[in-house]
Enzyme design. Sequence first.
Site, PDB file in Angstrom:
ATOM      1  N   TYR A   1       0.819  -1.216   0.000  1.00 50.88           N
ATOM      2  CA  TYR A   1       0.000   0.000   0.000  1.00 50.88           C
ATOM      3  C   TYR A   1       0.856   1.271   0.000  1.00 50.88           C
ATOM      4  O   TYR A   1       0.745   2.129  -0.850  1.00 50.88           O
ATOM      5  CB  TYR A   1      -0.921   0.017   1.230  1.00 50.88           C
ATOM      6  CG  TYR A   1      -1.744   1.278   1.303  1.00 50.88           C
ATOM      7  CD1 TYR A   1      -2.955   1.353   0.650  1.00 50.88           C
ATOM      8  CD2 TYR A   1      -1.267   2.415   1.968  1.00 50.88           C
ATOM      9  CE1 TYR A   1      -3.700   2.530   0.665  1.00 50.88           C
ATOM     10  CE2 TYR A   1      -1.991   3.588   1.982  1.00 50.88           C
ATOM     11  CZ  TYR A   1      -3.211   3.640   1.333  1.00 50.88           C
ATOM     12  OH  TYR A   1      -3.919   4.797   1.334  1.00 50.88           O
ATOM     13  N   HIS A   2       1.723   1.357   0.991  1.00 46.34           N
ATOM     14  CA  HIS A   2       2.489   2.588   1.177  1.00 46.34           C
ATOM     15  C   HIS A   2       3.579   2.754   0.136  1.00 46.34           C
ATOM     16  O   HIS A   2       4.081   3.838  -0.074  1.00 46.34           O
ATOM     17  CB  HIS A   2       3.059   2.633   2.589  1.00 46.34           C
ATOM     18  CG  HIS A   2       2.019   2.322   3.616  1.00 46.34           C
ATOM     19  ND1 HIS A   2       1.724   1.030   3.986  1.00 46.34           N
ATOM     20  CD2 HIS A   2       1.177   3.119   4.300  1.00 46.34           C
ATOM     21  CE1 HIS A   2       0.754   1.051   4.870  1.00 46.34           C
ATOM     22  NE2 HIS A   2       0.399   2.297   5.079  1.00 46.34           N
TER      23      HIS A   2
ATOM     24  N   LYS B   1      11.193  18.621   8.021  1.00 47.04           N
ATOM     25  CA  LYS B   1       9.949  17.973   8.412  1.00 47.04           C
ATOM     26  C   LYS B   1       9.888  17.927   9.923  1.00 47.04           C
ATOM     27  O   LYS B   1      10.432  17.028  10.550  1.00 47.04           O
ATOM     28  CB  LYS B   1       9.863  16.564   7.826  1.00 47.04           C
ATOM     29  CG  LYS B   1       9.313  16.539   6.409  1.00 47.04           C
ATOM     30  CD  LYS B   1       8.805  15.160   5.988  1.00 47.04           C
ATOM     31  CE  LYS B   1       7.579  14.697   6.732  1.00 47.04           C
ATOM     32  NZ  LYS B   1       6.377  15.505   6.532  1.00 47.04           N
TER      33      LYS B   1
ATOM     34  N   HIS C   1       5.255  11.321   6.368  1.00 46.72           N
ATOM     35  CA  HIS C   1       4.890  11.360   4.947  1.00 46.72           C
ATOM     36  C   HIS C   1       5.809  12.348   4.236  1.00 46.72           C
ATOM     37  O   HIS C   1       5.633  13.554   4.350  1.00 46.72           O
ATOM     38  CB  HIS C   1       3.420  11.747   4.775  1.00 46.72           C
ATOM     39  CG  HIS C   1       2.501  10.675   5.262  1.00 46.72           C
ATOM     40  ND1 HIS C   1       2.106  10.577   6.574  1.00 46.72           N
ATOM     41  CD2 HIS C   1       1.920   9.631   4.626  1.00 46.72           C
ATOM     42  CE1 HIS C   1       1.319   9.526   6.723  1.00 46.72           C
ATOM     43  NE2 HIS C   1       1.194   8.932   5.546  1.00 46.72           N
TER      44      HIS C   1
END
Lengths: 327, 667
Positions: B170-171, B536, B542
């Site tokens: 998925y990721h 970040k 993400h």
Amino acid sequence: MTRTALPEPAALAFAVSARDRLALAQALNLLDDRRPAARQCAAAFLEALPAEKQEGGGHLIGITGPPGAGKSSLTAALIQVWRRRGLKVAILAVDPSSPISGGALLGDRLRMHASGADREVFIRSLACRGEFGGLSAEVWPMSLAMLAAFDVVLVETVGVGQKEIDVSKMTDTTCFVAQPASGDSIQFLKAGIMEIPHVIVVNKEDIGMAARKTLSELKTTLGRRTDADGWQAPALSASAALGSGIEALADALDSHRQWLLERGQFAARRRRCQAEWLVKHLREEFGRYGINRLGGEAVLFAELTDAPRRSPIAAYDDLRIRILPQD
Amino acid sequence: MTPPIKRDKPWLMRTYSGHSSAKASNELYRTNLSKGQTGLSVAFDLPTQTGYDSDHPLARGEVGKVGVPIGNISDMAALFDQIPLGQMNTSMTINATAAWLLALYVAVAERQGATPAQLQGTTQNDILKEYLSRGTYIFPPQPSVRLITDIIAYTVKHIPKWNPTNICSYHLQEAGATPTQELAYALSTAIAILDAVRDSGQIGAEGFEQVVGRISFFVNAGIRFIEETCKMRAFGEMWDQLAQKRYGAQSEEMRRFRYGVQVNSLGLTEAQPENNVQRIVLEMLGVSLSKKARARAIQLPAWNEALGLPRPWDQQWALRMQQVLSFETDLLEYGDIFDGSPVIAAKVKSLVEGAMAEMARVQEQGGMVQAIESGYVKRQLVTSHTERMRAIERGDLKIVGLNCYRETEVSPLTGGVDSGIMKVDPRAEREQIERLNAFRAQRNATEVKAALANLTETARSGANIMPASILCAHAGVTTGEWSQTLRDIFGEYRAPTGIDIPANDDSRGARAVAIRSQVTQTGAELGRPLRLLIGKPGLDGHSNGAEQIAVKGRDVGFEIVYEGIRLTPEQIAKAALEEGVHLIGLSVLSGSHVEMVEDVFNQLDQVGLKGLPVVIGGIIPESDAALLKERGIAAVYTPKDIDMNGIMVDILNLIRKHHELPPVAAI
């Protein structure tokens, strides 16, 4: 244009010597600034730095080796050891620039992340900007500024083959990080392509056999050879991952400094560093022609190592004027 | 009278949810179950996922934001209040701290009177993909693999109906992976994990088939739903072969490719967000049409995810999509409708071949762990994502409402600023910290100390981590304490950023060349090359946006300092100072942008860099964007800003403005 106004050189030098972090950051920006007025200001700043730090203080170390050898992680581990010993540490990390865009990704901070939020550790990254054989032209003047405020200044460069050792000419002590199971560095040493560093360390001793084999080959190759000054380089092994061998590495680096001090060679070494920087810089700008105009390399080195202390920028500008045809 | 038609049993229907507090999330879960949801999917907040207590400095602004905060057994008990765990099927999106959250789950189940053998559910527990995407890893790869291994070995013996790890492609797709890369890296991860379980010796050869049978996958479904159908069939074939040939699984049952799905969030747009509804439905088809390759569990994102946190009504809409497909349509009345199609077979074959070749490259490097540590896999993903972003920017990859058909009527669904999203109550964090303090005050300190000492010894000895963790759960250990104990032993890790990729063709394009010359020119005017710090802050991992800006910045001639995810505002200010940057770009996707910006400004002030231009990118609602600008942020970028070159010109002009230089003309 207040934001780009140039600082007052003497005040900046005073603040840097007083270990003001913002001042050091501004000084490094200034030393990176290519505008003529900034260059003059930078020369005055460097002249104003206290002489004792420049000539005999601190420890300027170069660390180099092939990509992937683990220089940054070893540096991170060394930072920890030096901090435990109460030493304040500055790092100049040189990364390559993109040949296409001139832009650069400066990734060494990431790999040295161990330093966290410690205010006694200062890391400046530099892009080599495609010049000076992998070692950015700003490294030497910036090293001098950092030496005014920190106990250990470490210059990390990446390179392949002979160029990687350029750093050794402009530092007190050079450490070469060898990649286990890669014979390249040994071949370069054997063939005399690479100058002998002051300390050789095989990283990743945690991988076992291959590291031990590389270490023993290095020891054989080095034999009892010494550098031009008579120093015999030790070969060690360490593991940045396990943190093993790092204390011994720090000791080995320091023993070279002690050795220079005991023999009264320390200040001479610093002058030699500056001479190397000047000659290299002149060669970049004027080629062999320029060096010959000043009497050839040997004469030039003799002149420069005997001359009284000047800031590298002022000294360079003097030499430059002597090369350029006068009207 | 016609006989009743035989229909297949529908898949498990879940909604990924959790927010604010255990109590609020429990109410949401019970409402969702009453609406026909058949399983739970727990979203944890970032401090829980990265092993910090709610009162840790790094947790500031993150508590209860992207999920529920679970700090100890009392939170876990509140989360499942009146939900009998012996009968529920619970999926937990938890990785680095999976062993701990599973321990809390087991402990609460025991208190409810259920036995471990009754428990059904899933721990995501695929820490390897966290190094590539999502970013909630804590420890270096080796101890992470050990934790995954321990959970597998423990559950196979004691919680046999549990899915101990959900290997996630998925990721990878979210990070930019192509279908081939998804197949290759997910299966390479499975190999790394299964090899580690086998080599740990915790399960004998005779029981190993059971281990293979418990491995499940968590997959993404994008808008190209025919290709996605083929990808799922390719996964099934490849897994069957791998299970049989590499791990000797004989029974067909044990070789079945079992997977759950969350359909793609990457392709959901902030512009004309109502179009996301049809995207989500089409994406669902990719994982349901082919009976042979149908998902076991599906959760759908809400249509307005790109705008901010969805409301319960938005989530209900997503659930109803699944219910319409499974109960109203005739999908579940047929066998596999693709068997025998030469078109499908050819596509599957080409995907399998491409994936096999990439898997071989990973194995050549020593396997998935080594290929992650060297940065190889991350660079491949960043390269793919960069290509995707450039294709959108050029208009070659069409996204309706974003780079074509942009004209729109005013939407009644999003009329007015921020009306289409939910906002977490800012009091949630403070209240959670109060509950944590109350919990700490009433527990037995001696028991806690003993449980932690036992955990330390277990971690050092290499014995299975689960029993010691369950003991900690009962004793009243907190999430932060459990994690810190292991941090002290295993150490912490920073993964390669993967941004050191070669420049692509677009960087030679006329526009990029023109921008580069302006960047160089401005550098000359200011005396030195222009430098950007990409930061970040916070716990959010993400990193797509930060990575893309970093690569693009380099390609137009900036010198980029990027240290990866999870920095403190203090570290960001320190780096900005030491590196002498001209501008800071922050990236925050967890919803904690207001707190983060405030902290970064405070820290910049402290180091003497007040006034340095700062821009921010992320999922930032309009009202927050206005607030951030009021506080001094120079520009706010959101997912609808796809013109990366334009952003670069913008940044260049912000630097020029700061130095009182006139702006360059549009490029």
